[in-house]
Write a protein that holds these residues in place. Structure first.
Motif, short mmCIF file in Angstrom:
data_model
loop_
_atom_site.label_atom_id
_atom_site.label_comp_id
_atom_site.label_asym_id
_atom_site.label_seq_id
_atom_site.Cartn_x
_atom_site.Cartn_y
_atom_site.Cartn_z
N SER A 163 34.03 -1.49 -59.95
CA SER A 163 35.40 -1.65 -59.49
C SER A 163 36.04 -2.92 -60.04
N ARG A 180 39.33 5.11 -64.26
CA ARG A 180 38.41 4.83 -63.16
C ARG A 180 38.32 6.02 -62.21
N ILE A 181 39.38 6.80 -62.18
CA ILE A 181 39.35 7.99 -61.33
C ILE A 181 38.29 8.95 -61.87
N LEU A 205 21.88 15.50 -54.33
CA LEU A 205 21.71 15.96 -52.95
C LEU A 205 21.39 17.45 -52.92
N SER A 226 28.48 24.08 -47.89
CA SER A 226 29.27 22.85 -47.86
C SER A 226 29.18 22.12 -49.19
N LYS A 243 32.26 21.38 -52.01
CA LYS A 243 32.55 20.05 -52.55
C LYS A 243 32.33 20.04 -54.07
N MET A 290 34.97 18.94 -56.95
CA MET A 290 34.76 17.85 -57.90
C MET A 290 34.64 18.36 -59.33
N VAL A 293 30.03 10.74 -50.55
CA VAL A 293 29.67 12.14 -50.82
C VAL A 293 28.95 12.72 -49.61
N GLU A 307 31.48 13.16 -46.66
CA GLU A 307 32.41 14.27 -46.90
C GLU A 307 31.74 15.62 -46.75
N LEU A 324 32.29 18.82 -44.09
CA LEU A 324 32.38 20.24 -44.43
C LEU A 324 31.38 21.06 -43.61
N ARG A 379 42.18 8.99 -45.95
CA ARG A 379 41.37 8.09 -46.76
C ARG A 379 42.15 6.82 -47.02
N PHE A 416 41.47 -0.97 -58.07
CA PHE A 416 40.66 0.23 -58.23
C PHE A 416 40.96 1.22 -57.11
N GLU A 457 44.29 3.02 -57.41
CA GLU A 457 44.35 4.10 -58.37
C GLU A 457 43.73 5.38 -57.80
N VAL A 458 42.55 5.21 -57.23
CA VAL A 458 41.82 6.37 -56.73
C VAL A 458 42.47 6.94 -55.48
N ALA A 490 45.65 8.77 -56.32
CA ALA A 490 45.40 10.11 -56.85
C ALA A 490 45.09 11.08 -55.72
N LYS A 491 44.30 10.60 -54.76
CA LYS A 491 43.94 11.47 -53.63
C LYS A 491 45.16 11.75 -52.75
N GLU A 503 47.37 14.44 -54.02
CA GLU A 503 46.87 15.79 -53.75
C GLU A 503 47.46 16.36 -52.46
#
Ligand SMILES: [Zn+2]
Lengths: 395, 202
Positions: free
Chosen positions: A109, A148-149, A163, A188, A192, A196, B151, B154, B158, B176, B186, B189-190, B193-194, B197
């Protein structure tokens, strides 16, 4: 942006080494095994966060020592200075990063992408010859340094795949999870994953379109014929069969991935591994040959060694220009022992191109290229280093 | 190797079984303890026993408490139709500090993570389902899933969402925000973007 100097402490064969660099061209030579690559590797640690040849940190520790330090000072085109330091401690197996002397919680970051790099090593030849993971790695590094996204999605999907793999493996080996719980959790993960994977696919697809003109331009610079390079992005959605196009709209992608995951669900369970996902993507390199009526040839199977090398140099030059345009920063170019792998024509082309680059680091076993370099680059802009007995000697 | 002390070995053994504590750290902690005055060590050992004897999980929300039912669950001022699901007791304190939430909590004590060997049955999901028994508890109208935006967090959301679907209640998740301790630039930016959405409705 350029790296003014670097300090290495217990890093590889260097116990205590300070080096002042040229803002333009740095030529480092010495016999094999003297530690030329180690200097470029240390640069990759403070710009990229890890070794550009993928060595674990513990391997970079000087024999018998407990920790190593690498720190460097950068100067931007506006004259601002930045310092980046890395401390690795083998007892806790931890990397600590500092930006301008202040500890940063995460390299990604705080530092990643600030000082972009482009590197070419003998291993880079695998990008055109090797398996898909080599090409994914190459383009992931390019894309991550400008977005970075993208990097965020990439790290998260890798975690998710890990996972899911463990879930599939523990279920197949009769873990304690019930069938109901397993199914619910797998669903689930698949939801996801579809989300992604579509984010990543959308970006990779746009990237390939954006990148192609850069590749064409730089390839043309390298050759005398009118052959043109072409690349295609291949996912598990469009498969190996040619001509099966899919729409790369994000909404569409999600349902496509979800459908594909459902289709392969039983197979994934049976084989206890992730089959569907962006971790199997590939980039297909092709060459349209002028003397063959512009017929596209698969680089991998139908092209000569020379064409492969031209393609690679074209990719790297394109990567450099692409990152420079997108980030607005001239990347640092690291050419590790690559000149001897290329023939004199291509080396000549790279050398002629040197004035287009910002800061460049070249390593070689010989000082032989220096004469040609000096014809192209002002002598005041070249710093020459010889490595002997784990010491850097300024020439 | 010569065995110096069995009691020291056993202390190191116990300490290294704690999460995040490796062999080396355990050894360092043990050496530290040895050097302490006896009263100090007695205090430490007593507080370990005390905590084990006094602290338990609330019978309703699974938060840590010294009573059978925690102060939040037994309070008459809370909205008993609204439950906020969190990963850890620390999250309850964090949300309580904001003074914005007036409902009840449910502490899962973790999130599903096969990487750490944590399956659905290892966190307090069964207890959460139990709270929908209208013979025992007030009717739950809304569930807020306030798990970490990792991850694992999240995908646990679900999982819960699929599990609770037949109950047909309103489920939402917290927006979020900026992750704590991450670079502003950082995160911006992220998160941006979210945010673009659109709002997430489950
Ligand atoms: Zn409670």
């Amino acid at each position: 942006m350029f790296l003014k100097n670097i300090y290495l402490n217990n890093f590889r064969n260097y116990s205590d080494q300070h080096i002042e660099f040229s803002g333009k061209l740095n030529y480092i030579y010495g016999s094999n095994g003297t530690g030329k690559t180690n200097i470029l590797e240390s640069i990759s640690f403070i710009t990229f966060g890890k070794s550009f040849v993928n060595s674990p940190e513990i391997d970079c520790l000087r024999f018998g020592e407990g920790e190593f330090n690498v720190s460097g000072n950068f100067e931007s085109s506006l004259g601002n200075e930045f310092s980046v330091s890395l401390n690795y401690n083998s007892a806790v197996r931890k990397k600590l990063f500092y930006l301008n002397k202040e500890r940063v919680p995460g390299f990604t970051s705080a530092v990643f992408g600030k000082f972009p790099i482009v590197f070419m090593t003998p291993h880079s030849l695998e990008i055109t010859y090797g398996n898909p993971s080599e090409r994914r790695r190459f383009f992931d590094i390019t894309l991550s340094q400008i977005s970075r996204i993208y990097l965020d999605y990439l790290r998260n999907i890798n975690r998710l795949l890990k996972l899911k793999n463990i879930l599939l493996k523990s279920y197949s080996s009769g873990g304690k999870i019930t069938g109901f719980e397993f199914n619910n959790l797998l669903e689930s993960y698949n939801d996801k994953l579809a989300e992604m994977a579509s984010e990543i696919t959308v970006r990779r697809n746009v990237f390939v379109k954006d990148f192609l003109p850069y590749l064409e331009k730089n390839f043309r610079y390298l050759i005398s014929s009118n052959d043109t390079p072409f690349m295609e992005y291949q996912t598990c959605l469009n498969g190996k069969a040619e001509g099966i196009g899919i729409s790369y709209e994000k909404e569409n992608l999600f349902s496509e991935y979800r459908r594909k995951l459902e289709e392969f669900k039983n197979e994934e369970i049976a084989r206890a591994t992730c089959i569907i996902g962006t971790h199997r993507d590939d980039y297909i390199f092709k060459l349209k040959k002028q003397n063959e009526n512009n017929k596209p040839f698969l680089l991998k199977n139908f092209c000569s060694q020379g064409e492969h090398k031209t393609y690679l140099v074209g990719l790297k030059l394109a990567e450099y220009e692409y990152i420079k345009d997108r980030s607005g920063v001239e990347p640092i170019l690291l050419l590790d022992d690559i000149l001897s792998e290329l023939d004199s024509d291509r080396v000549e082309k790279i050398i002629s191109h040197l004035n287009e680059f910002g800061q460049v680091f070249i390593t070689s076993t010989e000082s032989g290229y220096l004469g040609r370099l000096k014809q192209k680059v002002d002598g005041r802009d070249i710093s020459v280093f010889k490595i002997e007995n784990s010491k850097v000697i300024i020439r | 190797m010569v065995n110096i002390s069995e009691s020291l070995d056993s202390l190191i053994e116990e300490l290294s079984s704690l999460p995040q504590i490796g062999r080396k750290t355990a050894r360092r902690l043990a050496m530290f303890i040895i050097k302490q005055p006896k009263e100090k060590v007695e205090k430490l050992s007593k507080s370990l026993i005390d905590v084990k004897e006094k602290i338990k999980f609330c019978r309703i929300c699974c938060n840590i408490t010294e009573d059978d039912i925690c102060k939040i669950c037994s309070s008459q001022k809370r909205n008993r139709n609204l439950i906020c699901v969190v990963e850890d007791p620390q999250d309850v304190y964090a949300i309580e500090k904001t003074n914005e939430f007036k409902g009840l909590y449910h502490v899962l004590h973790g999130r599903i993570s096969p990487l750490d060997g944590i399956g659905p049955e290892d966190i307090k999901i069964r207890e959460l389902l139990g709270r929908f028994d209208e013979n025992k508890f007030n009717r739950i109208e809304e569930l807020i899933l306030a798990l970490n935006p990792t991850v694992e967090g999240e995908t646990t959301i679900l999982y819960l969402q699929k599990l609770l679907k037949p109950l047909d209640i309103k489920i939402s998740r917290i927006a979020r925000g900026l992750p704590v301790g991450s670079d502003l630039e950082f995160a911006d930016e992220v998160t941006l973007a979210k945010a673009i959405e659109g709002r997430i409705s489950l």
